[in-house]
Design a protein around this motif. Structure first.
Motif, PDB file in Angstrom:
ATOM      1  N   PHE A   1       1.537  -7.504   5.539  1.00  0.00           N
ATOM      2  CA  PHE A   1       0.250  -7.489   4.834  1.00  0.00           C
ATOM      3  C   PHE A   1      -0.610  -6.303   5.289  1.00  0.00           C
ATOM      4  CE2 PHE A   1      -4.159  -8.996   4.287  1.00  0.00           C
ATOM      5  CZ  PHE A   1      -4.150  -9.135   2.897  1.00  0.00           C
ATOM      6  N   ASN A   2      -0.633  -6.057   6.603  1.00  0.00           N
ATOM      7  CA  ASN A   2      -1.390  -4.915   7.158  1.00  0.00           C
ATOM      8  C   ASN A   2      -0.836  -3.590   6.618  1.00  0.00           C
ATOM      9  OD1 ASN A   2      -3.342  -6.204   8.593  1.00  0.00           O
ATOM     10  ND2 ASN A   2      -2.220  -6.213  10.535  1.00  0.00           N
ATOM     11  N   GLU A   3       0.451  -3.504   6.600  1.00  0.00           N
ATOM     12  CA  GLU A   3       1.078  -2.260   6.094  1.00  0.00           C
ATOM     13  C   GLU A   3       0.743  -2.072   4.622  1.00  0.00           C
ATOM     14  OE1 GLU A   3       5.263  -2.454   6.900  1.00  0.00           O
ATOM     15  OE2 GLU A   3       4.965  -2.285   9.058  1.00  0.00           O
ATOM     16  N   THR A   4       0.775  -3.131   3.870  1.00  0.00           N
ATOM     17  CA  THR A   4       0.449  -3.050   2.449  1.00  0.00           C
ATOM     18  C   THR A   4      -1.007  -2.626   2.277  1.00  0.00           C
ATOM     19  OG1 THR A   4       2.016  -4.854   2.022  1.00  0.00           O
ATOM     20  CG2 THR A   4       0.478  -4.336   0.276  1.00  0.00           C
ATOM     21  N   LEU A   5      -1.881  -3.210   3.135  1.00  0.00           N
ATOM     22  CA  LEU A   5      -3.300  -2.823   3.078  1.00  0.00           C
ATOM     23  C   LEU A   5      -3.486  -1.352   3.411  1.00  0.00           C
ATOM     24  CD1 LEU A   5      -5.358  -5.789   4.618  1.00  0.00           C
ATOM     25  CD2 LEU A   5      -5.425  -4.909   2.303  1.00  0.00           C
ATOM     26  N   GLU A   6      -2.767  -0.895   4.406  1.00  0.00           N
ATOM     27  CA  GLU A   6      -2.867   0.528   4.788  1.00  0.00           C
ATOM     28  C   GLU A   6      -2.379   1.424   3.656  1.00  0.00           C
ATOM     29  OE1 GLU A   6      -0.959   1.355   8.499  1.00  0.00           O
ATOM     30  OE2 GLU A   6      -2.188  -0.100   9.569  1.00  0.00           O
ATOM     31  N   GLU A   7      -1.318   1.028   3.000  1.00  0.00           N
ATOM     32  CA  GLU A   7      -0.796   1.814   1.884  1.00  0.00           C
ATOM     33  C   GLU A   7      -1.814   1.832   0.748  1.00  0.00           C
ATOM     34  OE1 GLU A   7       3.124   0.540   0.691  1.00  0.00           O
ATOM     35  OE2 GLU A   7       3.869   0.756   2.737  1.00  0.00           O
ATOM     36  N   PHE A   8      -2.449   0.642   0.522  1.00  0.00           N
ATOM     37  CA  PHE A   8      -3.500   0.605  -0.502  1.00  0.00           C
ATOM     38  C   PHE A   8      -4.646   1.535  -0.153  1.00  0.00           C
ATOM     39  CE2 PHE A   8      -2.119  -3.812  -2.081  1.00  0.00           C
ATOM     40  CZ  PHE A   8      -1.603  -3.307  -3.263  1.00  0.00           C
ATOM     41  N   ASN A   9      -5.006   1.530   1.131  1.00  0.00           N
ATOM     42  CA  ASN A   9      -6.095   2.438   1.576  1.00  0.00           C
ATOM     43  C   ASN A   9      -5.723   3.903   1.329  1.00  0.00           C
ATOM     44  OD1 ASN A   9      -8.002   0.594   2.370  1.00  0.00           O
ATOM     45  ND2 ASN A   9      -7.252   0.436   4.482  1.00  0.00           N
TER      46      ASN A   9
END
Length: 182
Positions: free
Chosen positions: A7-15
């Motif tokens: 989830f964190n990685e996905t959030l970072e990619e979204f950022n």
């Protein structure tokens, strides 16, 4: 924890994607501003071209007027030159004729006067010669006397200068010899 990490990685990619979208949006805004500026410059350029065309037309009209004026001036100048040449020739001929008559009259008058006063002129010339001769003799004697006095005064000055320089040289030589011996 692996779901949380994903989830964190996905959030970072979204950022990262959001940041890239922001950059693309900024670039698009700049491109839009540049396009507007280009359109304004293009409009101004067209207006300036129209103004320049009008100025060019006015300049051509003025140039034609100037050319026509120059042609008229040249024609007028040629005409005046011809008239002036004729006038100068006529006046020159008239002056020549008048001069010839004047010199003939003057010559005859002078001959008559010279014949009448020939002896008087000779006597006056002889008297003037004598007076000039006396003046030259007096001035020559006066200048010779003054020149002689100036030369004598200069000779005295030169002699004194030689004695002074000689004396100083002798004193300096004696001082140099004394300095050598001591």
């Amino acid at each position: 924890m692996s779901n949380l990490q994903k989830f964190n990685e996905t959030l970072e990619e979204f950022n990262k994607e959001v940041d890239q979208l922001k950059e693309v949006s900024g670039a698009y805004k700049k491109l839009q501003q540049l396009t507007e500026t280009y359109n304004e410059i293009s409009k101004q350029f067209e207006e300036n071209s129209k103004v320049l065309d009008k100025i060019n037309e006015l300049q051509k009209a003025q140039q034609q007027k100037v050319t026509q004026s120059l042609i008229e001036l040249e024609n007028s100048n040629k005409q005046n030159k011809t008239e002036l040449a004729k006038l100068v020739e006529e006046k020159t001929d008239q002056i020549r004729k008048e001069n010839k008559e004047f010199y003939k009259d003057l010559e005859s008058t002078i001959k008559i006067k010279l014949d009448e006063n020939k002896s008087e002129i000779k006597q006056l010339i002889e008297n003037e010669r004598n007076q000039i001769k006396q003046i030259f003799e007096i001035e020559f004697a006066k200048n010779t006397k003054e020149l002689r006095q100036v030369i004598e005064a200069e000779n005295k000055t030169i002699k004194i200068s030689i004695w002074v320089i000689g004396g100083l040289t002798l004193i300096m030589s004696i001082l140099a010899v004394i300095k050598l011996w001591t």
